[in-house]
Design an enzyme around this catalytic site. Structure first.
Site, PDB file in Angstrom:
ATOM      1  CG  PHE A  81      -1.910  -0.990   1.406  1.00 17.41           C
ATOM      2  CD1 PHE A  81      -3.095  -0.905   0.706  1.00 17.41           C
ATOM      3  CD2 PHE A  81      -1.727  -2.077   2.270  1.00 17.41           C
ATOM      4  CE1 PHE A  81      -4.080  -1.877   0.844  1.00 17.41           C
ATOM      5  CE2 PHE A  81      -2.692  -3.048   2.414  1.00 17.41           C
ATOM      6  CZ  PHE A  81      -3.878  -2.946   1.694  1.00 17.41           C
ATOM      7  CB  SER A 125      -5.585   4.296  -8.803  1.00 20.96           C
ATOM      8  OG  SER A 125      -6.547   5.290  -9.043  1.00 20.96           O
ATOM      9  CE1 TYR A 150      -1.544   7.813  -6.111  1.00 17.44           C
ATOM     10  CE2 TYR A 150      -3.362   8.348  -7.588  1.00 17.44           C
ATOM     11  CZ  TYR A 150      -2.825   7.571  -6.584  1.00 17.44           C
ATOM     12  OH  TYR A 150      -3.566   6.542  -6.063  1.00 17.44           O
ATOM     13  CE  LYS A 154      -1.158   4.172  -6.766  1.00 18.95           C
ATOM     14  NZ  LYS A 154      -0.503   3.431  -5.686  1.00 18.95           N
TER      15      LYS A 154
HETATM   16  P1  NAD Z   1      -2.457   6.512   3.026  1.00 11.86           P
HETATM   17  O1  NAD Z   1      -1.624   7.708   2.732  1.00 11.86           O
HETATM   18  O2  NAD Z   1      -3.453   6.596   4.119  1.00 11.86           O
HETATM   19  O3  NAD Z   1      -1.513   5.230   3.293  1.00 11.86           O
HETATM   20  C1  NAD Z   1      -0.265   5.076   2.663  1.00 11.86           C
HETATM   21  C2  NAD Z   1       0.761   4.785   3.766  1.00 11.86           C
HETATM   22  O4  NAD Z   1       2.038   4.593   3.153  1.00 11.86           O
HETATM   23  C3  NAD Z   1       0.906   5.919   4.781  1.00 11.86           C
HETATM   24  O5  NAD Z   1       0.724   5.386   6.087  1.00 11.86           O
HETATM   25  C4  NAD Z   1       2.335   6.436   4.573  1.00 11.86           C
HETATM   26  O6  NAD Z   1       2.906   6.878   5.789  1.00 11.86           O
HETATM   27  C5  NAD Z   1       3.020   5.212   3.980  1.00 11.86           C
HETATM   28  N1  NAD Z   1       4.194   5.480   3.113  1.00 11.86           N
HETATM   29  C6  NAD Z   1       4.244   6.274   2.013  1.00 11.86           C
HETATM   30  N2  NAD Z   1       5.467   6.235   1.476  1.00 11.86           N
HETATM   31  C7  NAD Z   1       6.219   5.379   2.236  1.00 11.86           C
HETATM   32  C8  NAD Z   1       7.559   4.926   2.187  1.00 11.86           C
HETATM   33  N3  NAD Z   1       8.414   5.342   1.243  1.00 11.86           N
HETATM   34  N4  NAD Z   1       7.983   4.053   3.137  1.00 11.86           N
HETATM   35  C9  NAD Z   1       7.136   3.629   4.117  1.00 11.86           C
HETATM   36  N5  NAD Z   1       5.855   4.018   4.216  1.00 11.86           N
HETATM   37  C10 NAD Z   1       5.402   4.894   3.278  1.00 11.86           C
HETATM   38  O7  NAD Z   1      -3.177   6.111   1.642  1.00 11.86           O
HETATM   39  P2  NAD Z   1      -4.361   5.069   1.384  1.00 11.86           P
HETATM   40  O8  NAD Z   1      -5.560   5.841   1.016  1.00 11.86           O
HETATM   41  O9  NAD Z   1      -4.425   4.067   2.464  1.00 11.86           O
HETATM   42  O10 NAD Z   1      -3.813   4.408   0.044  1.00 11.86           O
HETATM   43  C11 NAD Z   1      -3.055   3.203   0.046  1.00 11.86           C
HETATM   44  C12 NAD Z   1      -2.622   2.890  -1.370  1.00 11.86           C
HETATM   45  O11 NAD Z   1      -3.767   2.806  -2.202  1.00 11.86           O
HETATM   46  C13 NAD Z   1      -1.718   3.952  -2.000  1.00 11.86           C
HETATM   47  O12 NAD Z   1      -0.749   3.322  -2.796  1.00 11.86           O
HETATM   48  C14 NAD Z   1      -2.673   4.746  -2.866  1.00 11.86           C
HETATM   49  O13 NAD Z   1      -2.027   5.361  -3.952  1.00 11.86           O
HETATM   50  C15 NAD Z   1      -3.630   3.657  -3.321  1.00 11.86           C
HETATM   51  N6  NAD Z   1      -4.944   4.180  -3.726  1.00 11.86           N
HETATM   52  C16 NAD Z   1      -5.664   4.940  -2.832  1.00 11.86           C
HETATM   53  C17 NAD Z   1      -6.882   5.460  -3.220  1.00 11.86           C
HETATM   54  C18 NAD Z   1      -7.686   6.325  -2.261  1.00 11.86           C
HETATM   55  O14 NAD Z   1      -8.592   7.022  -2.705  1.00 11.86           O
HETATM   56  N7  NAD Z   1      -7.428   6.321  -0.959  1.00 11.86           N
HETATM   57  C19 NAD Z   1      -7.396   5.194  -4.499  1.00 11.86           C
HETATM   58  C20 NAD Z   1      -6.657   4.399  -5.376  1.00 11.86           C
HETATM   59  C21 NAD Z   1      -5.424   3.892  -4.965  1.00 11.86           C
HETATM   60  C1  UD1 Z   2      -9.678  11.393  -7.011  1.00 11.34           C
HETATM   61  C2  UD1 Z   2      -8.308  11.478  -7.625  1.00 11.34           C
HETATM   62  C3  UD1 Z   2      -7.962  10.163  -8.302  1.00 11.34           C
HETATM   63  C4  UD1 Z   2      -8.088   9.012  -7.307  1.00 11.34           C
HETATM   64  C5  UD1 Z   2      -9.513   9.010  -6.775  1.00 11.34           C
HETATM   65  C6  UD1 Z   2      -9.763   7.899  -5.790  1.00 11.34           C
HETATM   66  C7  UD1 Z   2      -8.153  13.862  -8.187  1.00 11.34           C
HETATM   67  C8  UD1 Z   2      -8.108  14.865  -9.305  1.00 11.34           C
HETATM   68  N1  UD1 Z   2      -8.303  12.586  -8.575  1.00 11.34           N
HETATM   69  O1  UD1 Z   2     -10.578  11.314  -8.058  1.00 11.34           O
HETATM   70  O2  UD1 Z   2      -6.655  10.193  -8.822  1.00 11.34           O
HETATM   71  O3  UD1 Z   2      -7.788   7.787  -7.954  1.00 11.34           O
HETATM   72  O4  UD1 Z   2      -9.763  10.271  -6.145  1.00 11.34           O
HETATM   73  O5  UD1 Z   2      -9.438   8.271  -4.517  1.00 11.34           O
HETATM   74  O6  UD1 Z   2      -8.009  14.195  -7.022  1.00 11.34           O
HETATM   75  N2  UD1 Z   2     -16.168  16.819  -5.777  1.00 11.34           N
HETATM   76  C9  UD1 Z   2     -16.897  17.964  -5.500  1.00 11.34           C
HETATM   77  N3  UD1 Z   2     -16.514  18.726  -4.439  1.00 11.34           N
HETATM   78  C10 UD1 Z   2     -15.445  18.434  -3.648  1.00 11.34           C
HETATM   79  C11 UD1 Z   2     -14.707  17.264  -3.929  1.00 11.34           C
HETATM   80  C12 UD1 Z   2     -15.089  16.484  -5.016  1.00 11.34           C
HETATM   81  O7  UD1 Z   2     -17.858  18.273  -6.194  1.00 11.34           O
HETATM   82  O8  UD1 Z   2     -15.139  19.185  -2.704  1.00 11.34           O
HETATM   83  C13 UD1 Z   2     -16.593  15.947  -6.903  1.00 11.34           C
HETATM   84  C14 UD1 Z   2     -15.561  15.750  -7.987  1.00 11.34           C
HETATM   85  O9  UD1 Z   2     -15.675  16.741  -8.972  1.00 11.34           O
HETATM   86  C15 UD1 Z   2     -15.929  14.344  -8.499  1.00 11.34           C
HETATM   87  C16 UD1 Z   2     -16.459  13.635  -7.249  1.00 11.34           C
HETATM   88  O10 UD1 Z   2     -16.839  14.677  -6.342  1.00 11.34           O
HETATM   89  O11 UD1 Z   2     -16.963  14.423  -9.443  1.00 11.34           O
HETATM   90  C17 UD1 Z   2     -15.439  12.731  -6.571  1.00 11.34           C
HETATM   91  O12 UD1 Z   2     -14.261  13.481  -6.317  1.00 11.34           O
HETATM   92  P1  UD1 Z   2     -13.000  12.855  -5.529  1.00 11.34           P
HETATM   93  O13 UD1 Z   2     -13.466  12.296  -4.240  1.00 11.34           O
HETATM   94  O14 UD1 Z   2     -11.952  13.909  -5.480  1.00 11.34           O
HETATM   95  O15 UD1 Z   2     -12.539  11.616  -6.411  1.00 11.34           O
HETATM   96  P2  UD1 Z   2     -12.116  11.532  -7.970  1.00 11.34           P
HETATM   97  O16 UD1 Z   2     -12.383  12.802  -8.683  1.00 11.34           O
HETATM   98  O17 UD1 Z   2     -12.748  10.318  -8.526  1.00 11.34           O
END
Ligand code: NAD
Ligand code: UD1
Length: 339
Positions: A81, A125, A150, A154
């Protein structure tokens, strides 16, 4: 045998650790706390009764990673993660994102290979699909142009892991493409703790509903969607965590590189979320329509059939659950883990 969980104190990692412990698995966590806090370990213990072994280390530090594998010879797989995930920050600081996300993954894979641990589940993602040609999106859809560093990390890591398998078919690589993870553990003990003003919709809405922020800005109501606002596939973080358990079980059976969408298959608009949140919590979410946000797309939701067919995984939680659990977390922890 145990599983290395990188980024295991983060939002999705912590929920996955809870589900894995619940399924009888043993977890070893590594995190450098660049976006999470040590108290998460106490919360995991409070929920499960188990305190996982923890290492504070940076994945880019090869010597530290070596030590973790040496001290834990029973490691058999890794759920990866760890990474930086703020889209806007990645545009401003591309080198930081490429450095952290790519070097950490390369270092991890090198150390895994050296210790003959060749099973990895990776957090990708839906961003890899770019602006999709059509929805719902199957895994076979073309991977579009990513609009930010970002997203590009991925894409690159998916490619690196695919090449790794091609070079050595003993690897088992499971790439999970998350749609929009939201909600929190039903206990309200762990959840999402964004720094500063949230960028994403759900944490922003929960902060408006609890009075921490005055109103939601809805970014555009002139998209080609039923009500004009953006449509996304919101997935409860506990369902997402369960998908990792299923992916791990599959990776133990086959050596392959496979990717899976992890979403519900249903798209909801921004205004749907506002209404669902109000209905679930009985509180109002004032909003104003403002300009579109740069880089946003109209609609993005998964075809989740492959995960159901191959992993036997399907989302269980409803949108109402996502709203109630997000609200429960926010109400119990108004300042996130700082309370
Ligand atoms: P998060 O930031 O809460 O968790 C990521 C963790 O990785 C953090 O605790 C951070 O301290 C740790 N970290 C980062 N770089 C590090 C390093 N070099 N060494 C050790 N630890 C490190 O994020 P999350 O929402 O839990 O996301 C987890 C994964 O899922 C990420 O790779 C993120 O890109 C991916 N992802 C998240 C979302 C989302 O919306 N949350 C969507 C799609 C993909
Ligand atoms: C974001 C990330 C994307 C990531 C995904 C999942 C950006 C540009 N993209 O996308 O890379 O994979 O989250 O975590 O950040 N919205 C509002 N008001 C707000 C916030 C959001 O109207 O204050 C709307 C946005 O326009 C969108 C929807 O809500 O239509 C969801 O937004 P958001 O939660 O930021 O997710 P993604 O845009 O899907």
């Amino acid at each position: 045998m145990s599983i290395l969980i990188t980024g295991g104190t983060g939002f999705i990692g912590s929920h996955t650790v809870v589900e894995l412990i619940g399924a009888g698995e043993t977890c070893v966590i590594v995190d450098n706390f660049c976006n999470s806090k040590p108290v998460v370990l106490d919360r995991i213990e409070a929920i499960t009764g188990v305190r996982p072994r923890f290492y504070e280390a940076d994945l880019c530090d090869e010597a530290a990673m070596e030590r973790i594998f040496e001290e834990n010879p029973d490691l058999e797989s890794c759920i990866h993660f760890a990474g930086l995930k703020a889209v806007g920050e990645s545009v401003a600081k591309p080198l930081l994102y490429y450095q952290n996300n790519l070097i950490s993954t390369l270092t991890l894979c090198r150390v895994m290979q050296k210790h003959d641990v060749k099973r990895i589940v990776f957090s990708s993602s839906a961003t890899v699909y770019g602006d999709p040609i059509s929805v719902p999106i199957p895994e076979t859809a073309p991977r579009g142009l990513t609009t930010n560093p970002y997203g590009e990390t991925k894409q690159m890591i998916e490619r690196i892991l695919t090449d790794l398998y091609r070079a050595d078919t003993e690897w088992s690589v499971s790439i999970l493409r998350y749609f929009n993870p939201v909600g929190a553990h039903p206990s309200g003990l762990i959840g999402e703790d964004p720094c500063g003003i949230p960028n994403n919709l759900f944490p922003y809405v929960t902060q408006v509903a609890t009075g921490k922020r005055a109103f939601l800005q809805v970014f555009g109501d002139d998209y080609d969607t039923p009500d004009g606002t953006g449509v996304r596939d919101y997935i409860h973080v506990v369902d997402l965590a369960q998908a990792h358990l299923k992916a791990l079980q599959r990776a133990r059976k086959v050596t392959a590189v496979e990717c899976f969408n992890v979403g519900t298959g249903t798209g909801y608009s921004v205004l749907d979320i506002v209404k669902a949140f109000e209905a679930a919590t009985g509180r109002s979410v004032p909003y104003r329509i403002v300009e579109r946000r740069a880089g946003d797309i109209a609609a993005c939701y998964a075809d989740p059939q492959k995960a159901e067919n191959i992993l036997g995984w399907r989302a269980q939680y409803s949108l109402d659950d996502m709203c109630r659990h997000a609200d429960n977390w926010q109400t119990k922890n108004p300042n996130g883990y700082d309370t």
